[in-house]
Design a protein around this motif. Structure first.
Motif, PDB file in Angstrom:
ATOM      1  N   ARG A  33       2.239  37.819 -12.285  1.00 40.37           N
ATOM      2  CA  ARG A  33       2.321  38.766 -13.381  1.00 40.37           C
ATOM      3  C   ARG A  33       0.924  39.335 -13.659  1.00 40.37           C
ATOM      4  O   ARG A  33      -0.082  38.804 -13.216  1.00 40.37           O
ATOM      5  CB  ARG A  33       2.889  38.110 -14.644  1.00 40.37           C
ATOM      6  CG  ARG A  33       4.316  37.599 -14.498  1.00 40.37           C
ATOM      7  CD  ARG A  33       5.306  38.726 -14.282  1.00 40.37           C
ATOM      8  NE  ARG A  33       6.685  38.218 -14.240  1.00 40.37           N
ATOM      9  CZ  ARG A  33       7.311  37.850 -13.120  1.00 40.37           C
ATOM     10  NH1 ARG A  33       6.665  37.910 -11.958  1.00 40.37           N
ATOM     11  NH2 ARG A  33       8.545  37.410 -13.175  1.00 40.37           N
ATOM     12  N   PRO A  35      -1.332  40.182 -16.719  1.00 39.41           N
ATOM     13  CA  PRO A  35      -1.670  40.186 -18.149  1.00 39.41           C
ATOM     14  C   PRO A  35      -2.610  41.312 -18.563  1.00 39.41           C
ATOM     15  O   PRO A  35      -2.549  41.775 -19.700  1.00 39.41           O
ATOM     16  CB  PRO A  35      -2.347  38.816 -18.354  1.00 39.41           C
ATOM     17  CG  PRO A  35      -1.927  37.993 -17.194  1.00 39.41           C
ATOM     18  CD  PRO A  35      -1.738  38.937 -16.061  1.00 39.41           C
ATOM     19  N   LEU A  91       1.806  38.112 -21.939  1.00 41.39           N
ATOM     20  CA  LEU A  91       2.730  39.062 -21.344  1.00 41.39           C
ATOM     21  C   LEU A  91       3.817  39.418 -22.347  1.00 41.39           C
ATOM     22  O   LEU A  91       4.209  38.586 -23.172  1.00 41.39           O
ATOM     23  CB  LEU A  91       3.383  38.448 -20.097  1.00 41.39           C
ATOM     24  CG  LEU A  91       2.447  37.964 -18.988  1.00 41.39           C
ATOM     25  CD1 LEU A  91       3.208  37.046 -18.036  1.00 41.39           C
ATOM     26  CD2 LEU A  91       1.847  39.143 -18.239  1.00 41.39           C
ATOM     27  N   ASP A 313       4.136  44.129 -17.163  1.00 40.17           N
ATOM     28  CA  ASP A 313       3.911  42.743 -16.746  1.00 40.17           C
ATOM     29  C   ASP A 313       3.950  42.572 -15.226  1.00 40.17           C
ATOM     30  O   ASP A 313       3.385  41.616 -14.691  1.00 40.17           O
ATOM     31  CB  ASP A 313       4.961  41.823 -17.375  1.00 40.17           C
ATOM     32  CG  ASP A 313       4.790  41.681 -18.881  1.00 40.17           C
ATOM     33  OD1 ASP A 313       3.736  42.107 -19.398  1.00 40.17           O
ATOM     34  OD2 ASP A 313       5.710  41.161 -19.535  1.00 40.17           O
TER      35      ASP A 313
END
Length: 621
Positions: A33, A35, A91, A313
């Protein structure tokens, strides 16, 4: 792909291209992901810089995070570095994850049943909140807390119905509840917090702002020119709105200006609030949470909007179509004089407004940069939204929270913004001086008792430049050029004029003091370093403290005739009142930068006379 200016915000094409490079390098997995995705701004003086992006990559399966810098120009990975202490920003998907973990918890369900709220679980709102840092052995890695609020239905305001004393501690990586605290049996405040549906008043007559010939500014991409001002408007996911290469009448004033951090510490000792100290830029990202602005509501007049793109994200571009609003507005009288013969000369002030608004949970923050016709720069932060509240028995005498509605208590707290001002007053070589007004004791220097003067104190090092505002002394901080003088032989200068406010109220032994040390002074100053961007460090989320300004300034570097960066802390200390409920009128704070000997005379003498304008006619009523 059209190559943007090196200081322009990231585009959708660039975000897509950067993600493709990471994919080609095998750096992304199903659990990766994003951030934070931020532009890497070029070094000063670099004539042909790479266009680079810094990606913070988080593996949600392991909690491991690293920073990867990608060159879009060369289409390659430039560097990879594991993240140090602290956690990356949250996130968006982690907010939903925290809520689902909470609601699936048997302990939380049991606590709701014990309180007689089992039938209201369906409409419960589980607020995901940054935990601060307390060194607890079970709170390592990616941790978040959840407080519970009730809603009568999906349209109800949850902030009106806190379930006091119910705190869920969550490990996001392991997707489990660490523990549940369930203290007290305070009734949930029943009164709704809706602020819509109120019958609007009909007495206000319309105000129409028109510019039949169009606005006075011109826009070329992200470069703006207006009445002697020239600057570039920027935006990134962490800071939101930024200004670059700000100059007036072909002379430099600021290389860069932004609000890179703010902290919101609470002064309540209750179990559900003593740990609250949100870093709204470093933990939540001001830019990623920016509003899509609306004409006639957020902005009024003849508007130019700047779009912005941030990464979601998963690293894909998301457009905020109207992230920044720019317009002109009248600002009353700039100067006026009526001569002895009764002839009056008056010139009206006008300012260019560049603004952006971000919503972080219950609060909304507006950042309004103003440029004036006399060379003044001003920043105004506007805090509004819904106050964060807990519950107690109605009529309780609470030392840390005010009752703002029956049984609803809003704690005392602060909103402490930190502006980063990379000043360039007639060039990059500047010095810093503190100027105080000073009384003169009765005596030879003041025989009649009426005299007063001013005192100048050079701030030569980083330790000397850690200062407090002092309204009793009309204190200002003067940034003087080492490269240019005015016709009187004095260095050209600008003054930073504070609007004095409280600094961080927490005790030095507290963890929030260690994490938000930047907020303990109104002023800091450092020599420019490209990697010194965030006053609480790169990752304040769950950081033990000491990063950022206290770390950098420990070296006590020289500030004389150097490339100066000023860090100015300001903002309201809020003791909530009933008038702040159910939605809070704007609380204003800010500062100004005004020319002081930068010009040889009033730079606004050439404004057209209002006396010949039909709108200034003496026959109006």
């Amino acid at each position: 792909m059209t190559r943007p200016h090196p200081l322009d915000p990231l585009t959708a094409d660039e975000l897509t291209a950067g993600r493709a490079i990471l994919t080609a390098e095998g750096l992304l997995t199903a659990t990766t992901r994003f951030p934070a995705v931020l532009p890497v701004e070029p070094e000063k003086g670099d004539a042909a810089p790479d266009r680079r992006v810094r990606y913070t990559l988080l593996d949600t399966a392991t909690g491991e995070a690293r920073d990867v810098v990608v060159s879009l120009t060369k289409r390659e990975v430039v560097s990879t570095e594991d993240c140090g202490p602290g956690q990356p920003a949250y996130l968006f998907e982690e907010y939903d994850l925290a809520a689902s973990i909470t609601k699936a918890s048997p302990e939380w369900q049991a606590a709701m049943e014990r309180r007689g709220l089992g039938d209201r679980i369906g409409h419960a709102f589980c607020a995901p909140l940054a935990p601060g840092f307390f060194g607890r052995p079970d709170e390592t890695g990616r941790v978040i807390r959840s407080l519970t609020f009730l809603r009568d239905d999906e349209s109800d305001s949850p902030w009106a119905h806190p379930v006091e004393g119910l705190i869920v501690h969550i490990n996001l990586t392991e997707q489990r509840v660490i523990r549940v605290e369930d203290e007290g049996d305070v009734p949930v405040p029943p009164e709704h917090g809706r602020y819509d549906g109120v019958q609007p008043r009909t007495t206000l007559k319309p105000i129409e702002i028109t510019q039949p010939e169009g606005p006075s500014f011109t826009v070329d991409g992200n470069e703006v020119t207006w009445e002697g001002w020239k600057l570039r408007v920027g935006f990134n996911a962490r800071e939101g709105l930024t200004l670059h290469q700000v100059g007036f009448q072909d002379r430099s004033v600021l290389h860069r200006a932004s609000v890179p951090e703010m902290v919101v510490p609470y002064g309540d000792t209750a179990p559900g609030r003593f740990w609250i100290s949100y870093f709204d830029a470093g933990e939540y990202l001001l830019g990623k949470n920016a509003n899509d602005l609306r004409l006639g509501c957020d902005c009024l007049g003849v508007i130019h909007y700047f779009p912005a793109f941030v990464a979601d994200d998963h690293g894909h571009p998301v457009e905020i179509p109207r992230a920044i609003c720019m317009h002109e507005e009248d600002y009353g009288i700039l100067w006026k004089h009526t001569d002895l013969d009764g002839r009056a000369e008056v010139r009206r002030s006008r300012r260019l407004v560049i603004s952006s608004i971000s919503t972080i949970g219950n609060y909304d923050y507006g950042f309004f940069w103003y440029l004036y016709l006399d060379g003044t720069v001003e920043l105004e932060a506007k805090a509004t939204g819904i106050v964060f509240a807990g519950a107690a028995h109605p009529g309780t005498d609470h030392p840390h929270a005010n009752e703002i509605a029956p049984g609803l208590f809003a704690p005392v707290h602060q909103h402490l913004f930190c502006a980063r001002l990379d000043v360039a007053i007639d060039g990059e070589r500047n010095s810093l001086v503190e100027v105080d007004v000073e009384r003169v004791p009765m005596g030879e220097r003041n025989p009649y008792g009426n005299a007063f003067t001013w005192k100048e104190t050079p701030l030569r090092t980083e330790q000397e430049a850690q200062r407090f505002a002092d309204p009793a002394k009309a204190r200002v901080w003067e940034i003087r050029s080492a490269e240019r003088t005015n016709r009187l032989g004095s260095p050209t200068a600008y003054q930073l004029v504070p609007r004095p406010s409280a600094t961080l109220m927490a005790q030095p032994e507290s963890t929030v003091h260690q994490r938000a040390t930047f907020a303990t002074r109104h002023l800091w100053a450092t020599p420019y370093r490209a990697d010194e961007r965030f006053p609480a460090g790169d990752r304040p989320n769950a950081h033990p403290g000491g990063a950022g300004l206290p770390d950098w300034t420990a070296a006590d570097r020289d500030l004389t005739d150097t490339d100066l960066v000023l860090w100015h802390v300001f903002g309201p200390t809020h003791i909530p009142r009933p008038e702040d409920w159910p939605v809070m009128p704007v609380d204003y704070s800010g500062f100004s930068l005004r020319p002081y000997g930068f010009f040889d005379r009033n730079p606004a003498l050439d404004l057209p006379s209002g006396a010949s304008d039909e709108h200034c006619s003496a026959h109006e009523h």
